[in-house]
Design a protein around this motif. Sequence first.
Motif, short mmCIF file in Angstrom:
data_model
loop_
_atom_site.label_atom_id
_atom_site.label_comp_id
_atom_site.label_asym_id
_atom_site.label_seq_id
_atom_site.Cartn_x
_atom_site.Cartn_y
_atom_site.Cartn_z
N ASP A 305 0.08 10.62 0.35
CA ASP A 305 0.07 9.67 -0.78
C ASP A 305 1.48 9.37 -1.26
O ASP A 305 1.68 8.95 -2.40
CB ASP A 305 -0.77 10.23 -1.95
N ARG A 306 2.47 9.55 -0.40
CA ARG A 306 3.86 9.49 -0.85
C ARG A 306 4.28 8.12 -1.36
O ARG A 306 5.01 8.01 -2.35
CB ARG A 306 4.80 9.93 0.29
N THR A 307 3.80 7.06 -0.75
CA THR A 307 4.21 5.72 -1.19
C THR A 307 3.75 5.45 -2.62
O THR A 307 4.53 4.98 -3.46
CB THR A 307 3.63 4.65 -0.25
N LEU A 308 2.51 5.77 -2.91
CA LEU A 308 1.97 5.55 -4.25
C LEU A 308 2.65 6.46 -5.27
O LEU A 308 3.03 6.01 -6.36
CB LEU A 308 0.46 5.79 -4.25
N LEU A 309 2.82 7.73 -4.93
CA LEU A 309 3.43 8.67 -5.87
C LEU A 309 4.88 8.30 -6.15
O LEU A 309 5.36 8.45 -7.28
CB LEU A 309 3.32 10.09 -5.33
N ASN A 341 6.89 19.62 -2.89
CA ASN A 341 6.13 18.43 -2.48
C ASN A 341 6.49 17.23 -3.34
O ASN A 341 6.63 16.10 -2.84
CB ASN A 341 4.63 18.71 -2.57
N ILE A 342 6.63 17.45 -4.64
CA ILE A 342 7.02 16.37 -5.55
C ILE A 342 8.40 15.83 -5.15
O ILE A 342 8.65 14.62 -5.16
CB ILE A 342 7.03 16.86 -7.01
N TYR A 343 9.30 16.72 -4.78
CA TYR A 343 10.66 16.36 -4.38
C TYR A 343 10.65 15.31 -3.26
O TYR A 343 11.44 14.37 -3.26
CB TYR A 343 11.37 17.63 -3.93
N ARG A 344 9.74 15.49 -2.30
CA ARG A 344 9.69 14.57 -1.16
C ARG A 344 9.27 13.16 -1.56
O ARG A 344 9.48 12.21 -0.81
CB ARG A 344 8.72 15.10 -0.10
#
Length: 371
Positions: A305-309, A341-344
């Motif tokens: 979900d990296r793009t949305l986050l 994970n948030i860092y990424r």
Amino acid sequence: MNRLVIIGNGFDLAHHLHTSYKDFIDWYWEQRILELGSVYSKLSEDKLCRLINMRDQWNVFAFFQSYFHGKDLLKIKDMIEECTGDFTVNKFTLFDRITKNIETKGWTDIESDYYELLIENTNDIEQCQNLNNQLDFTREKLAEYLGSIEQPQAIDAIKLVLNEPVFIDDVSTIEINRGNERLKSIPEEEFIVMDKNTDPTYDFVEQTMLLSFNYTPTAEMYLDETTHINYIHGSLDKPKEMIFGYGDEMDKDFKDLENRNENALLENSKSIKYLETSHYRDLLSFIEGGPFQVYIMGHSCGNSDRTLLNTIFEHQNCISIKPFCYINEKGEDNYSELTRNIYRNFTDKKLFRDRVVNKERCTTLDGNPLI
């Protein structure tokens, strides 16, 4: 001031729901074993795996069912896999990856499994379409499984947290240093607290959006007049609209998928799927509406979900990101894992360091301190 609560599967797990992918795969196997008892043929097949009875004279599947009546169905599955002279078990590509991860790690992320296989098979469009079909069938079975789970009771500690104000020590220094008119307009006495155990309030929350990445209705127990829910990936009410795929356009291999000019490679792109409902636009409207604090409840913040986050975390109106953690049976919390994970999800690492709330300020979902 608003609050955006990002809800993931850990939220359901905190309510003692068996919603992990491992739970789902165990259920799938149990359903297959139950079906085998009524299959009077040498072959049982769906889009995840093929089971072949190698004996000619009678239904060995039915024998296992009758012999182990009332026993652990997963043990029957293990015996079928072990009895290579009687059975052949062919797991198709996606299911093979899923089960191997569960066997070796004890867990898996089906969306990440799918994306990795898609990247590995980019040059084989037929195989990629097979993967799409397998993922679609998995989504259907997942909806069936989740729909069979009874809903839990609300947790009082979560109710309290969702309704608390935004505290000064949770707010980014950049936001505080802006010295905006909203902060200046707060009377000085509101920063003075009579109870020494209470944190000074930065602002009160006007509207809360529960941004649920889950398909289950668990979060609906926490709705009130100022709180609404956004099923960003769909819900069990409309299983055909459930989004199940990949959402990491920041990944170095994603550009290769884009440039292939093969629509099958983008069939399960979350960014494209978001256009099929109003959920994503509703989210954008909310975060564009003014300053907001992010609460992370049960979402791993993994790359699927990296793009949305990234859109949320680096938005100019985001003033704080507060993760709620869990403590395992060894007494270890997952704050470090979660913040990595948030860092990424950040391209601006300075914003990451400023916006993510320190561990000493964080708790578990049921209110227990980490330090």
